[in-house]
Design an enzyme around this catalytic site. Sequence first.
Site, PDB file in Angstrom:
ATOM      1  N   ASP A  11       0.799  -1.136  -0.395  1.00  0.00           N
ATOM      2  CA  ASP A  11       0.243   0.029  -0.196  1.00  0.00           C
ATOM      3  C   ASP A  11       1.141   1.241  -0.364  1.00  0.00           C
ATOM      4  O   ASP A  11       1.560   1.676   0.320  1.00  0.00           O
ATOM      5  CB  ASP A  11      -0.778  -0.338   1.033  1.00  0.00           C
ATOM      6  CG  ASP A  11      -2.345   1.054   1.106  1.00  0.00           C
ATOM      7  OD1 ASP A  11      -2.621   1.351  -0.126  1.00  0.00           O
ATOM      8  OD2 ASP A  11      -1.778   2.053   2.199  1.00  0.00           O
ATOM      9  N   ASP A  31      -8.505   4.994   5.726  1.00  0.00           N
ATOM     10  CA  ASP A  31      -7.322   5.259   4.345  1.00  0.00           C
ATOM     11  C   ASP A  31      -6.880   5.891   6.053  1.00  0.00           C
ATOM     12  O   ASP A  31      -5.687   7.681   5.991  1.00  0.00           O
ATOM     13  CB  ASP A  31      -7.301   5.948   3.626  1.00  0.00           C
ATOM     14  CG  ASP A  31      -5.781   5.665   3.214  1.00  0.00           C
ATOM     15  OD1 ASP A  31      -4.529   5.226   3.378  1.00  0.00           O
ATOM     16  OD2 ASP A  31      -5.817   6.364   1.593  1.00  0.00           O
TER      17      ASP A  31
END
EC number: 3.5.2.3
Length: 430
Positions: free
Chosen positions: A151, A304
Amino acid sequence: MGMLIKNGNVVMVEDGKIRKMDVLIDKGIIVEISPEINRSDVEVIDIEGKFLIPGLIDMHVHFRDPGYTHKEDIHSGSNAALAGGFTGVLMMPNTDPPPDNATVIYYWKEKSKSIPLNILFSGCITKNRAGKELSKFYELKEAGAVAITDDGNWVADGAVFRHAMEYAAALDLLVITHPEEPTIANRGVINEGYWSTVLGLRGIPKAAENIAIYRDIEIAKMTGAKLHVAHLSTAEGVRLVAAAKKLGLKVTAEVTPHHLVLTDEALAGYDTNLKVNPPLREAEEQKALLKGLLEGVIDVIATDHAPHASYEKNVEFNDAPFGIEGLETAFPVLYTELVLKKKITLEKLLLKMTVNPAKILQLPKQGDIKKGNYANLTVIDPKLTLKVSEELLVGKSKNNPFLGRTLTGWPVMTVYQGIVAYQRLLKGVQ
């Protein structure tokens, strides 16, 4: 000592019901749910007028530890999570060093073992998240990783990603992709469109995300691996995930609160707290995200959570890092902007924040309020209205895009395995 939570409006997510119930907890487990329970030998907490919901689970957080602890660390990030009503989080691997071997996983486990929060760990797909050489997935899984991801970076080499998916399929590991083709994104900083032109900022085309999702789904089809698409932001991405699901592929997807409630128009003032990756998109894309959420194409809402120090954000827009602080305001933002405006029901919202992430991450006895489940619970005051301020936020960083906004429906208590892990003290913050 056990605990009895009385008079709560209990949200039973999978049943799709809200009932006024009492909940009895013993040794960290829900042992009884009934309209009336009376016990004098346990701690009694009366939550009349409030919702009792399953503890929220966030599949996508950055706690910056090790390497960037001036932004956040495991303890401060956990405090932010508990204040936001979360009882479980999945940590992303863009740390220094990154968890491309078991050592960092063991560091995380040691540092988090006394924290009243279910902290889950992801390992890197490739060494140093460089996209070239695979990490040792078996070693990572044995150490405790529940997923693998690079990520922050997309694994651009198709052969490397195919091998990763084959390896992950053999180990039943979830692969989380950060879908952004870097040569198309081409160092952009906001969505490519009207506002990038008006503001004179380099844009990130939607094609950068769409092409990455298309390729990754095709490789998921080849390998049979479980693929989770992080932070969807485009209508075409939603369509691609929907098509994959129709084929029966093991593909799931998430969307962030900020992509559901903000558009790129919000960037008119060059606020770097709104600089995120993927970028905020146009209203048409936002509508497609909400539609995909309601129709079950998008499985999960994930924050996030990406904290940065104020001095890092208080620079020219082009120079500021991507990312926002999102754990603490996620629920009140969604409750205010979606539930109260009747765009989604509370039960369906919670499906995306409790039951579904628990299923995707294979977390037994979590995600819903049921007899025999862990007593991971959050109390929500649906009438509590607070103005978001730096003083209100408990995490290290204050780069929250909703600063100054007045939001309703705040977590006031978080219970982890039968222990009160967080209680909101309101004096001086209203």
